[in-house]
Motif scaffolding. Structure first.
Motif, mmCIF file in Angstrom:
data_model
loop_
_atom_site.group_PDB
_atom_site.id
_atom_site.type_symbol
_atom_site.label_atom_id
_atom_site.label_comp_id
_atom_site.label_asym_id
_atom_site.label_seq_id
_atom_site.Cartn_x
_atom_site.Cartn_y
_atom_site.Cartn_z
ATOM 1 N N THR A 1 0.830 -1.207 0.000
ATOM 2 C CA THR A 1 0.000 0.000 0.000
ATOM 3 C C THR A 1 0.863 1.254 0.000
ATOM 4 N N CYS A 2 1.880 1.233 0.820
ATOM 5 C CA CYS A 2 2.731 2.416 0.924
ATOM 6 C C CYS A 2 3.992 2.292 0.060
ATOM 7 N N HIS A 3 4.575 1.101 0.040
ATOM 8 C CA HIS A 3 5.868 0.983 -0.630
ATOM 9 C C HIS A 3 5.718 0.614 -2.107
ATOM 10 N N GLY A 4 4.513 0.374 -2.572
ATOM 11 C CA GLY A 4 4.307 0.064 -3.989
ATOM 12 C C GLY A 4 4.421 -1.416 -4.254
ATOM 13 N N MET A 5 3.770 -1.845 -5.359
ATOM 14 C CA MET A 5 3.717 -3.268 -5.670
ATOM 15 C C MET A 5 5.097 -3.861 -5.877
ATOM 16 N N GLU A 6 5.974 -3.108 -6.449
ATOM 17 C CA GLU A 6 7.313 -3.635 -6.702
ATOM 18 C C GLU A 6 8.310 -3.103 -5.679
ATOM 19 N N ALA A 7 7.795 -2.556 -4.584
ATOM 20 C CA ALA A 7 8.620 -1.967 -3.535
ATOM 21 C C ALA A 7 9.415 -0.786 -4.041
ATOM 22 N N GLY A 8 8.902 -0.168 -5.120
ATOM 23 C CA GLY A 8 9.627 0.970 -5.686
ATOM 24 C C GLY A 8 9.300 2.279 -5.011
ATOM 25 N N GLY A 9 8.413 2.226 -4.027
ATOM 26 C CA GLY A 9 8.088 3.442 -3.288
ATOM 27 C C GLY A 9 6.893 4.172 -3.870
ATOM 28 N N THR A 10 6.145 4.842 -2.998
ATOM 29 C CA THR A 10 5.046 5.712 -3.431
ATOM 30 C C THR A 10 5.201 7.020 -2.675
ATOM 31 N N GLU A 11 4.160 7.828 -2.767
ATOM 32 C CA GLU A 11 4.238 9.112 -2.038
ATOM 33 C C GLU A 11 4.284 8.891 -0.546
ATOM 34 N N THR A 12 3.665 7.799 -0.088
ATOM 35 C CA THR A 12 3.579 7.600 1.355
ATOM 36 C C THR A 12 4.677 6.699 1.906
ATOM 37 N N GLY A 13 5.442 6.065 1.049
ATOM 38 C CA GLY A 13 6.484 5.190 1.574
ATOM 39 C C GLY A 13 7.678 5.149 0.642
ATOM 40 N N PRO A 14 8.864 5.059 1.187
ATOM 41 C CA PRO A 14 10.064 5.083 0.346
ATOM 42 C C PRO A 14 10.274 3.774 -0.418
ATOM 43 N N SER A 15 11.101 3.843 -1.438
ATOM 44 C CA SER A 15 11.498 2.643 -2.171
ATOM 45 C C SER A 15 12.309 1.743 -1.267
ATOM 46 N N LEU A 16 12.111 0.447 -1.407
ATOM 47 C CA LEU A 16 12.868 -0.487 -0.580
ATOM 48 C C LEU A 16 13.922 -1.228 -1.401
ATOM 49 N N VAL A 17 14.106 -0.773 -2.644
ATOM 50 C CA VAL A 17 15.111 -1.437 -3.465
ATOM 51 C C VAL A 17 16.487 -1.086 -2.926
ATOM 52 N N GLY A 18 17.222 -2.083 -2.521
ATOM 53 C CA GLY A 18 18.586 -1.840 -2.058
ATOM 54 C C GLY A 18 18.690 -1.535 -0.572
ATOM 55 N N VAL A 19 17.564 -1.565 0.179
ATOM 56 C CA VAL A 19 17.711 -1.299 1.619
ATOM 57 C C VAL A 19 18.240 -2.534 2.339
ATOM 58 N N GLY A 20 18.084 -3.674 1.727
ATOM 59 C CA GLY A 20 18.683 -4.875 2.292
ATOM 60 C C GLY A 20 17.781 -5.575 3.284
ATOM 61 N N ALA A 21 18.145 -6.814 3.562
ATOM 62 C CA ALA A 21 17.380 -7.631 4.492
ATOM 63 C C ALA A 21 17.433 -7.070 5.899
ATOM 64 N N ALA A 22 18.564 -6.437 6.238
ATOM 65 C CA ALA A 22 18.740 -5.928 7.605
ATOM 66 C C ALA A 22 17.679 -4.894 7.935
ATOM 67 N N ALA A 23 17.377 -4.031 6.961
ATOM 68 C CA ALA A 23 16.401 -2.970 7.212
ATOM 69 C C ALA A 23 15.034 -3.571 7.506
ATOM 70 N N VAL A 24 14.658 -4.610 6.712
ATOM 71 C CA VAL A 24 13.353 -5.241 6.918
ATOM 72 C C VAL A 24 13.321 -5.934 8.282
ATOM 73 N N HIS A 25 14.391 -6.647 8.550
ATOM 74 C CA HIS A 25 14.431 -7.382 9.813
ATOM 75 C C HIS A 25 14.326 -6.430 10.990
#
Lengths: 342, 550, 263
Positions: free
Chosen positions: C63-87
């Motif tokens: 919803t926030c990070h986009g279907m491909e995790a590329g980010g939207t207005e409400t959430g940043p892109s998660l491409v390249g943030v790594g597993a550590a950030a999610v964990h």
């Protein structure tokens, strides 16, 4: 004269009892009758109070023993462990009981068993009027006998001498410290001085500083410097990397950073605390002492708090080996303002 | 002494000892003077003693600490037993403070006793001063002793700050850094003073030894001197007392020093010591091992001074970032200088001058040994409350960051609100507390005139309902009616028949002070109230009950 | 990729391409320099993990990070943030975000460790980024507590307080207290720089240094203050408050008792 009264409708406009006004005053009924205490009337109550006082003193004795237990019986292997905490607690409780026992015991004794009749003592004026007149006379005579009024030459020379005499006492403190000179205008930074990590002194490559990171930096050689802390107090720098398009360098400062890496003095321009709090998303720097906030994207302009001047920027570049180096010293004095700063 | 024919022969052992002493150094005069000297008893009179006793505790624990503390700023590597600092480079001052905490048995306890009693010392002095202010105990003949007391407060602040800096830890080092910044903002001489104080550039290697000398020698000597003067004057003036039946401006009613007062006061020393020891045993204060050695680069969130310096730090925080000027090549840093000097300056100037200011407005040159209940001096009370609020806003500002985190609000908003409160708070406080004082006076007046409401409703033969009021006994009534209430004293012409400008100003102030007043009930009014019966007065009473908020 | 090709003629394509190019060069640069130690540890995750993670992601995060995790207005892109950030973000309950505010608040984690790892696997598969620290990376058995303390004071104490009790940032943000934070989460916070926290990559704060910091944090967490109750480790403010309320309160109670008449 328009004067409001207390506003209560049934109070006539009446002069207050200013002490000198002739107003009828209430009759002082005198001290209320003395009410005897339990211990005064009942010998058993007195006996009970006596026992209570004695028990309180016994508690004090136990407290003192507790202190010695805490002091001698506890072996401290490692102070971080709970041993020291326990010892400190026992010393505290022991002392507290020893003191409370004595203190509460004595006060309880005084309250229950010592006479509790209030005593009236009359006040005397600080001195008698007649004595004051006599003193004035004596002082007048003394001054007269010195002749200080009649001989202005003596008086004036003496005054000048006495005014001048303390000055050496001030002057002798001259060597408390050196004169400022221009040391506040210079730091250890100079052309080609490498930026190194605080506190280890490891040099930093440009590629080590990734976007979003904040690195605390000291000049190379600081740890070996003669006046290490004094130099450090001026030279500490905060190194950050942003997207180059987030930066908006002013004219003449375009090449002070390197690929979005910028270095700013860490010493607040307000009163000198380290401005070390970097918010990597808002690009704000916050001083924890007085909350001055600096905006990195506007060359560390003050956007909140009591500071006025932006943080000085250290012009940096990379050397042949890829290490970050200073281009020069700071171009202005770092840290809090001072009179000669200009 | 012994002009009587029969030479004095002591009959008891005590007598023999005192006789021996008296024949050599004198002292029976002292015993006669002080042995039965009377001290009034009221719980608010004890705060000066708390301050005195905490100072004694400070001397005792401080002496212990000097035996182990090394004020040198020479660099060393920590070799004590606290693991998280092993091998860390630090000054001897910090290392020896750690040794006191970890390697000297009871050292940590003594450090904590010293620091807690230091906080208590200044707090007790402050509360004592508030008590003296709000009860008007500073009036003639005690004005000079009030000044001595205010001087003691300043000395206490200086003593506290120099002590706070001695361990050379990160927290106090950043405190000194702030002091250095403030000193440097002084026009013309600031940089020089800074260099002289620190023996060169900040931090230098001499500041701790210098502060140490001030802390253990100079300032305590001054404090002792001032305490001696303070107590001497208390003896000369005798203690004040609250007005009441049998207690007049010309007597002192209370317990004699021997034995009751001495026992209570002496016992109280042990109690204060007990409270301090309890705190020192159970609650950490100034955990210097957390902060690490001073180094100009690191800093800890929540860097604050001890509470009594907080109001100056708060002023520095509240100041907006304006007013730094460069004039003819010189920097005038009013954004630092103003908050550092002005709020504290106003506070202490008013504090020192207040007794004369008030006496000038009231033109009251009489001796006062009877205390005012705060409600009976509404304007003074209101000014005091305004001052307290002014101080507390500054004080709160010094913990703006902690207020923000603990109440989950924005740090910036906290500052904005406190800036507004700094101006509005004292004004609101003045108005509200003055109204409350007047309302309480009206309540007193009502009770004096009509007695206490019993809650019993009685129907009179002609059908009227009244609430029965129980008359006060004469002692309670006297307490409520026997006070002085100043009236407006308009500007008076001087000997030449002219009204001077200062006299006009005085007249104006007198109006501000005493325009709103509630006069004490007079005997005539009380007679009238009783004669009326309660029916007529009752209607009035209800109206007024609304006003007094009772 | 289908979605991309459909939007090829969108006016923002050029911008997006430029951004991607920049990200890619930046990422490659970082990888080449070895600064981030960002070994693409997708290998430790199985393809199943990634697939499961994607499902969870689409259901809970897209919803926030986009279907491909590329980010939207409400959430940043998660491409390249790594597993550590999610964990870190999911494991500490900060994500999914409860509501917009100055910063994401810690709360009980919404997903179990397994689900969190699956989402981390999915995000890690999108682009190289810091991995979840291994057992060895968190091994503090021969760490230097004192050096950890020094590093902590220079790099962390200004926001988190010298005793790790937390502190205020601007506009309602704050640095949390670190007591009770697991080693893994603390490590991940250092390498990923969640929210406004700066990134401490392995070049400027080597893994040994991070272990030292963890050891220091564990030491002050395990050992209570030797002086007694720590009053929140908040420094002179809590001490002053305590003295005025408790200390003076007790003394005032004593003065009232002392001056009252005995019955």
């Amino acid at each position: 004269m328009a004067r409001r009264n207390d506003g209560s409708p049934n109070t006539p406009d009446r002069v207050g009892t200013d002490g000198h006004a002739e107003v009828e005053r209430f009759h002082d009924p005198g001290l209320p009758p003395h009410r005897p205490r339990l211990a005064d009337k009942d010998p058993r109550a007195a006996k009970r109070a006596e026992k209570q006082v004695a028990i309180l003193f016994l508690i004090s004795i136990v407290g003192t023993i507790l202190f010695f237990v805490g002091y001698f019986a506890i072996e401290i292997d490692e102070p971080g462990s709970s041993d020291l905490r326990l010892q400190n607690l026992l010393l505290g409780l022991g002392t507290a009981f020893a003191m409370f026992g004595i203190g509460i015991g004595i006060v309880h004794w005084a309250k229950t068993l010592m006479p509790d009749h209030e005593v009236v003592e009359s006040r005397k004026p600080v001195t008698k009027e007649s004595e004051r007149a006599e003193a004035e006379q004596i002082l007048g005579d003394i001054i007269e006998e010195t002749g200080i009024k009649r001989r202005p030459l003596i008086r004036n020379t003496m005054l000048v001498a006495m005014i001048l005499a303390p000055f050496p006492a001030i002057a002798i403190f001259r060597d408390l410290g050196p004169l400022p000179g221009d040391v506040l205008r210079h730091t250890m930074w100079d052309e080609g001085v490498r930026l190194t990590l605080d506190p280890t002194g490891t040099p930093i490559r440009a590629s080590d500083v990734t976007i979003g990171s904040a690195v605390h930096v000291i000049p190379e050689g600081l740890n070996e410097a003669e006046h290490k802390l004094e130099e450090k107090a001026k030279a500490v720098v905060l190194l950050m990397r942003l997207n180059p398009e987030d930066l908006s360098p002013s004219e003449g400062r375009e090449d002070w950073g390197y690929e979005g890496i910028v270095a700013y003095s860490k010493i607040c321009t307000h009163v000198g605390c380290p401005v070390a709090l970097y918010e990597q998303q808002t690009h704000h720097l916050l001083c924890p002492c007085h909350q001055s906030t600096f905006d990195l994207t506007q060359e560390c302009k003050v956007i909140f708090g009591p500071a006025v001047r932006p943080l000085p920027q250290l012009p940096i570049t990379v050397d042949a080996e890829g290490y970050l180096v200073a281009q020069s010293d700071f171009t202005e004095p770092v840290g809090p303002s001072f009179w000669e700063r200009g | 002494m012994s002009t009587s024919t029969a030479p004095y022969e002591p009959k008891t052992n005590v007598g023999r000892i005192t006789n021996y002493v008296d024949q050599r150094v004198g002292g029976s005069g002292m015993v006669r003077e002080f042995g039965r000297k009377v001290f009034p008893d009221h719980w608010t009179f004890m705060f000066g003693e708390v301050a005195l006793y905490s100072f004694v505790i400070l001397l005792l624990s401080g002496t212990f600490l000097t035996f182990f503390f090394d004020p040198s700023m020479a660099e060393t590597h920590y070799d004590g037993s606290y693991v998280p600092l092993k091998g860390v480079e630090m000054s001897m001052a910090y290392a020896s403070s750690l040794d006191i905490s970890f390697d000297i048995r009871g050292g940590l306890f003594m450090r904590q006793v010293h620091h807690w009693s230091a906080l208590l010392f200044v707090a007790a002095m402050s509360v004592h001063m508030l008590r003296v202010f709000f009860t008007g105990a500073f009036r003639k003949p005690r004005e000079l002793n009030w000044v001595v007391g205010a001087t003691l407060l300043i000395l206490g602040l200086a003593e506290g700050f120099t002590g706070y800096s001695l361990p050379d830890d990160l927290l106090s080092g950043n405190g000194l850094r702030i002091i250095d910044g403030v000193i440097k903002s002084i026009p013309i001489v600031g940089t020089y003073i800074s260099f002289f104080l620190f023996g060169g550039e900040f931090p230098g290697t001499v500041i701790i030894p210098r502060l140490y000398v001030l802390h253990i020698l100079l300032i305590p000597a001054f404090i002792l001197l001032m305490i001696a003067i303070h107590l001497f004057m208390v003896v000369v003036h005798k203690h004040t007392q609250f007005a009441g039946p049998g207690r007049t401006n010309n007597n002192v009613v209370g317990f004699p020093v021997g034995p009751v007062y001495a026992a209570k006061a002496g016992g109280f020393f042990f109690i204060v010591f007990g409270v301090v020891a309890l705190m020192a045993g159970m609650f950490t204060i100034n955990p210097i091992w957390n902060y690490g050695p001073y180094d100009p680069s690191p800093i800890s969130a929540g860097t604050q001074p001890d509470w009594y310096i907080g109001f100056v730090d708060g002023a520095l925080r509240l100041m907006p970032g304006v007013w730094e000027f460069v004039i003819f090549g010189y920097t005038l840093s009013l954004n630092v200088l103003l908050p550092a000097l002005v709020p504290a300056g106003i506070l202490f100037a008013l504090l020192f001058l207040w007794p004369w200011l008030e006496a000038w407005v009231t033109k009251d040159k009489r001796e006062h040994h009877l205390l005012d209940r705060p409600r009976n001096a509404p304007t003074r009370t209101a000014i005091g409350v305004a001052g307290v609020i002014y101080y507390c806003v500054l004080w709160a500002a010094a913990s703006s960051d902690l207020i923000a985190t603990h109440f989950s609000i924005s740090l910036n908003d906290v500052i904005y609100w406190l800036r507004a409160l700094f101006i509005l708070g004292p004004i609101i406080g003045f108005v509200v507390s003055k109204r409350i004082a007047l309302a309480l006076q009206r309540k007193d007046r009502e009770i004096a005139l009509h007695g206490r409401e019993t809650g019993r409703i009685v129907r009179l033969p002609h059908g009227e309902f009244i609430e029965v009021h129980e008359p006060l006994d004469k002692y309670k009534q006297y307490k409520l009616v026997n006070f002085e209430s100043h009236d407006v004293l308009p500007a008076q012409p001087n000997a030449e028949g002219k009204i001077t400008k200062t006299e006009k100003a005085r007249g104006l102030l007198s109006r501000i002070f005493f325009e709103d007043r509630v006069a004490p009930a007079s005997p005539a009014e009380i007679r009238a109230a009783h004669a009326h019966g309660h029916g007529e007065v009752e209607g009035e009473r209800e109206k007024k009950a609304e006003v007094s908020g009772h | 990729m289908k979605a991309l090709s459909q939007r090829r003629r969108h006016p923002l394509t050029a911008v997006a391409l430029l951004l991607m190019g920049l990200l890619l060069t930046g990422g490659l640069y970082a990888v080449a320099s070895g600064a981030n130690e960002a070994k693409a540890q997708t290998s430790t995750f199985s393809a199943e993990d990634i697939a499961e993670g994607e499902k969870l992601f689409i259901a809970n995060c897209a919803t926030c990070h986009g279907m491909e995790a590329g980010g939207t207005e409400t959430g940043p892109s998660l491409v390249g943030v790594g597993a550590a950030a999610v964990h870190f973000q999911v494991g500490t309950g900060r994500m999914p975000l409860q509501m917009q505010g100055p910063q994401a608040m810690e709360k009980p984690a919404q997903f179990n460790e397994e689900e969190t790892r699956q989402m981390a696997a999915y995000v890690a598969s999108l682009g190289p980024g810091p991995a979840i620290p291994s057992e060895e990376a968190l091994d503090t058995s021969d760490a230097d507590v004192a050096h950890g303390g020094e590093l902590f004071r220079v790099n962390c104490a200004m926001c988190h307080n010298a005793a790790a009790a937390g502190g205020a940032l601007t506009q309602g943000k704050f640095a949390p207290a670190l007591s009770g934070v697991s080693d893994a989460h603390a490590y991940e916070a250092m390498v990923t720089g969640p929210q406004n926290m700066p990134v401490f990559n392995d070049a400027t704060l080597p893994p040994e240094g991070k272990q030292d910091i963890l050891a220091f944090l564990n030491y002050i967490d395990d050992n209570k203050s030797p002086g007694g109750a720590a009053l929140g480790s908040l420094g002179p403010v809590s001490e002053g408050l305590f003295l005025w309320i408790a200390g003076l309160g007790v003394i005032i109670a004593f003065t009232i008792w002392l001056t009252s008449r005995s019955s």
